[in-house]
Design a protein around this motif. Structure first.
Motif, PDB file in Angstrom:
ATOM      1  N   PHE A 203       0.820  -1.213   0.000  1.00  0.00           N
ATOM      2  CA  PHE A 203       0.000   0.000   0.000  1.00  0.00           C
ATOM      3  C   PHE A 203       0.854   1.264   0.000  1.00  0.00           C
ATOM      4  O   PHE A 203       0.604   2.193  -0.782  1.00  0.00           O
ATOM      5  CB  PHE A 203      -0.924  -0.001   1.229  1.00  0.00           C
ATOM      6  CG  PHE A 203      -1.542   1.335   1.532  1.00  0.00           C
ATOM      7  CD1 PHE A 203      -2.577   1.822   0.739  1.00  0.00           C
ATOM      8  CD2 PHE A 203      -1.081   2.105   2.593  1.00  0.00           C
ATOM      9  CE1 PHE A 203      -3.140   3.071   1.013  1.00  0.00           C
ATOM     10  CE2 PHE A 203      -1.634   3.341   2.864  1.00  0.00           C
ATOM     11  CZ  PHE A 203      -2.670   3.825   2.072  1.00  0.00           C
ATOM     12  N   SER A 207       1.051   4.061  -2.968  1.00  0.00           N
ATOM     13  CA  SER A 207       0.540   5.396  -2.657  1.00  0.00           C
ATOM     14  C   SER A 207       1.630   6.453  -2.589  1.00  0.00           C
ATOM     15  O   SER A 207       1.325   7.642  -2.485  1.00  0.00           O
ATOM     16  CB  SER A 207      -0.248   5.366  -1.343  1.00  0.00           C
ATOM     17  OG  SER A 207       0.556   4.889  -0.283  1.00  0.00           O
ATOM     18  N   THR A 208       2.888   6.057  -2.627  1.00  0.00           N
ATOM     19  CA  THR A 208       3.974   7.049  -2.660  1.00  0.00           C
ATOM     20  C   THR A 208       4.692   6.974  -4.012  1.00  0.00           C
ATOM     21  O   THR A 208       4.475   7.819  -4.878  1.00  0.00           O
ATOM     22  CB  THR A 208       4.970   6.820  -1.508  1.00  0.00           C
ATOM     23  OG1 THR A 208       5.391   5.443  -1.492  1.00  0.00           O
ATOM     24  CG2 THR A 208       4.340   7.164  -0.175  1.00  0.00           C
ATOM     25  N   LEU A 211       2.093   6.584  -7.089  1.00  0.00           N
ATOM     26  CA  LEU A 211       1.319   7.800  -7.330  1.00  0.00           C
ATOM     27  C   LEU A 211       2.215   8.956  -7.759  1.00  0.00           C
ATOM     28  O   LEU A 211       1.901   9.683  -8.715  1.00  0.00           O
ATOM     29  CB  LEU A 211       0.540   8.170  -6.065  1.00  0.00           C
ATOM     30  CG  LEU A 211      -0.333   9.421  -6.143  1.00  0.00           C
ATOM     31  CD1 LEU A 211      -1.416   9.256  -7.203  1.00  0.00           C
ATOM     32  CD2 LEU A 211      -0.946   9.735  -4.782  1.00  0.00           C
TER      33      LEU A 211
END
Length: 314
Positions: A203, A207-208, A211
Motif C-alpha cells: 500500500f 501510494s507514494t 502515485l
C-alpha cells in the motif's frame, strides 16, 4: 538463535552483511563508498550554502532544491554508521531498536525524496504552463505547506513499520542482506504471519512511489504539450532546458529503484552481491549525483561554486 523465537520483549540483534562473494574486495568497496559519501555530503552542503548566500536564488524552485539537499544528507547519514561499522571496523551486529530506527529513517527519506521530486515537477509545470501566475501560485507560504505535507506524508507512511515488525516472533538466523536495515530485508526474517506487513508495504509503495511517478509523468506530458505550442524552436529548447536538471534527478532516483525491484523479482538466481550492489546504487548514487547535476546545469549555482573554488585556491 536457531529455533528459539524472539518477540519484541526479546529484542533479537541482527547481523549485517557486506558484499557476500566479494569479501576480498571489501576494502576497495569501502573506499568507493567513502568517496560517494564525501561527494554527497560536501556537494549537498555546498548547494545549501550557495542557496542561502545568493539572494537571487531565494525562489520556490531553489527552496525545493534545498529540501532535496537536506533529504539527501539525511539518506547519507542514515546509512553511514552501519556501513562504516561493517566495511571498516568489521562490526556486523546491530541491536533490534537501532535497526528499527535506521530502517525508519532510510525509508522516511526515501519516500520524502519521491514527494520532493513531485513538488519540483509541479514547480516546473506552473513555471512553464502558467508563467504569469507563477509568483501568485507558488507563494512562500504555499511552498512551506507543500514541503511540510511531503514530510508529514512520509512520516505517516513509515511510522507503523517498526511496530508491525516488533509484534512478530523472530526465530531464524536474523542475518540481513545488506550493511543497513531495510524493511523488505527485515520482513523475510520473522516466523509469524506477515500478511499485514506485506499488504501495508504494498500500500505505501503504491501510494507514494506509484502515485508520485504517475503525477510526475503527467506533469511532463502537460509541459511537453505547452512547449510544443511555442512557435520558435529556439524558445522550445530554452524552455525545456529549464527542466533538464529535474528530469535527470527523477531518472537518477527512479531507475535504480526499478532496477532493485526487477533484480528482486527476476534475478533470484543471480549472485547475492548483485542484489547488494543494486541496493547500494539505489541508496548512494542519487544523493551523490543530485548536487553534481544541479551544479552543472544551474548557471547561478555554477557561478557561485566557481567563486568558492577560486577563493579557496588563492
Amino acid at each position: 538463535m536457531g529455533g528459539d523465537p524472539f518477540n519484541s520483549s526479546g529484542l533479537p540483534p541482527f547481523t549485517l552483511t557486506g558484499l557476500p562473494g566479494l569479501e576480498s574486495s571489501q576494502h576497495w568497496i569501502f573506499l568507493l563508498l567513502g568517496a560517494l559519501y564525501t561527494v554527497s555530503v560536501v556537494g549537498n552542503a555546498l548547494i545549501l550554502f550557495i542557496i542561502k548566500e545568493e539572494q537571487n536564488l531565494h525562489q520556490p524552485m531553489y527552496y525545493f532544491l534545498s529540501l532535496l539537499s537536506v533529504n539527501d544528507l539525511g539518506v547519507s547519514f542514515s546509512t553511514l554508521p552501519t556501513v562504516l561499522a561493517a566495511f571498516c571496523f568489521h562490526l556486523r551486529e546491530i541491536g533490534f531498536n537501532s535497526c528499527m530506527a535506521q530502517m525508519f529513517f532510510i525509508h522516511l527519506f526515501s519516500f520524502a525524496e519521491s514527494g520532493i521530486l513531485l513538488v519540483m515537477s509541479f514547480d516546473r509545470y506552473v513555471a512553464i504552463c502558467y508563467p504569469l501566475r507563477y509568483t501568485t501560485v507558488l507563494t512562500d507560504g504555499r511552498v512551506v505547506r507543500m514541503g511540510l505535507s511531503v514530510i508529514v506524508r512520509s512520516f505517516c507512511m513509515v511510522f507503523p513499520l517498526p511496530f508491525l515488525l516488533k509484534r512478530l516472533p523472530f526465530c531464524k538466523s536474523n542475518v540481513l542482506s545488506h550493511a543497513y536495515c531495510l524493511h523488505p530485508d527485515l520482513i523475510r526474517l520473522p516466523c509469524g504471519d506477515i500478511t499485514i506487513n506485506n499488504i501495508f508495504g504494498l500500500f505505501i509503495v503504491i501510494s507514494t512511489f506509484g502515485l508520485d511517478s504517475a503525477l510526475i509523468l503527467l506533469s511532463y506530458v502537460l509541459i511537453l504539450r505547452s512547449v510544443l505550442a511555442i512557435a520558435s524552436q529556439e524558445e522550445r529548447v530554452k524552455t525545456l532546458n529549464t527542466c533538464v536538471s529535474h528530469m535527470c534527478a527523477v531518472l537518477v532516483f527512479y531507475v535504480p529503484m526499478v532496477g532493485v525491484s526487477m533484480a528482486a523479482r527476476y534475478g533470484r538466481h543471480a549472485p547475492k552481491y548483485v542484489h547488494t550492489l543494486m541496493s547500494l546504487i539505489y541508496l548512494f548514487v542519487p544523493p551523490m549525483l543530485n548536487p553534481v547535476i544541479y551544479s552543472i546545469k544551474t548557471k547561478e549555482i555554477r557561478r557561485k561554486l566557481y567563486k568558492i573554488l577560486l577563493g579557496a585556491k588563492f
